[in-house]
Design a protein around this motif. Structure first.
Motif, mmCIF file in Angstrom:
data_model
loop_
_atom_site.group_PDB
_atom_site.id
_atom_site.type_symbol
_atom_site.label_atom_id
_atom_site.label_comp_id
_atom_site.label_asym_id
_atom_site.label_seq_id
_atom_site.Cartn_x
_atom_site.Cartn_y
_atom_site.Cartn_z
ATOM 1 N N ILE A 168 25.677 -42.268 -29.258
ATOM 2 C CA ILE A 168 26.256 -41.374 -28.254
ATOM 3 C C ILE A 168 27.632 -41.867 -27.829
ATOM 4 C CG2 ILE A 168 25.997 -40.550 -25.877
ATOM 5 C CD1 ILE A 168 22.940 -40.520 -26.415
ATOM 6 N N LYS A 169 27.735 -43.173 -27.607
ATOM 7 C CA LYS A 169 28.975 -43.749 -27.085
ATOM 8 C C LYS A 169 30.096 -43.795 -28.128
ATOM 9 C CE LYS A 169 31.111 -46.239 -23.898
ATOM 10 N NZ LYS A 169 31.544 -45.710 -22.655
ATOM 11 N N LEU B 107 11.650 -58.261 -29.882
ATOM 12 C CA LEU B 107 12.201 -57.099 -29.202
ATOM 13 C C LEU B 107 11.338 -55.886 -29.517
ATOM 14 C CD1 LEU B 107 16.022 -57.379 -29.916
ATOM 15 C CD2 LEU B 107 14.879 -57.722 -27.756
ATOM 16 N N PRO B 108 11.005 -55.115 -28.513
ATOM 17 C CA PRO B 108 10.251 -53.893 -28.797
ATOM 18 C C PRO B 108 11.103 -52.921 -29.621
ATOM 19 C CG PRO B 108 10.206 -54.404 -26.446
ATOM 20 C CD PRO B 108 11.178 -55.334 -27.087
ATOM 21 N N LEU C 213 15.700 -48.997 -30.873
ATOM 22 C CA LEU C 213 16.074 -47.615 -31.137
ATOM 23 C C LEU C 213 16.885 -47.022 -29.979
ATOM 24 C CD1 LEU C 213 12.817 -46.282 -32.796
ATOM 25 C CD2 LEU C 213 14.970 -46.906 -33.900
ATOM 26 N N GLY C 214 16.575 -47.428 -28.761
ATOM 27 C CA GLY C 214 17.352 -46.975 -27.609
ATOM 28 C C GLY C 214 18.792 -47.464 -27.664
ATOM 29 N N VAL C 215 18.982 -48.711 -28.070
ATOM 30 C CA VAL C 215 20.332 -49.258 -28.206
ATOM 31 C C VAL C 215 21.092 -48.529 -29.304
ATOM 32 C CG1 VAL C 215 21.628 -51.318 -28.886
ATOM 33 C CG2 VAL C 215 19.745 -51.515 -27.261
#
Length: 64
Positions: free
Chosen positions: A19-20, A5-6, A11-13
């Motif tokens: 945020i969520k 996985l990049p 980090l985006g997840v």
């Protein structure tokens, strides 16, 4: 079986989850991302890159 996985995706997840579920505001996440781009153009960039590579290597079990 190897799964790759990049780091940007991971980090985006993490940012999306913060945020969520943690109530971090979107503008705070954007400011942090922009600060990362700013840091990438400073003298700290090589140290950050080697630290990230060492951390990923330790997680993957390839750290020597």
């Amino acid at each position: 079986m190897t799964v790759s996985l990049p780091l940007v995706f991971v980090l985006g997840v993490i940012a999306w989850a913060a945020i969520k579920f943690l109530g971090v505001r979107l503008w705070v996440a954007v400011v942090i991302a922009l600060f990362g781009f700013l840091l990438s153009h400073t003298f700290l960039a090589p140290a950050i890159e080697s630290g990230t590579r060492s951390g990923v290597g330790a997680v993957n079990g390839t750290h020597k």
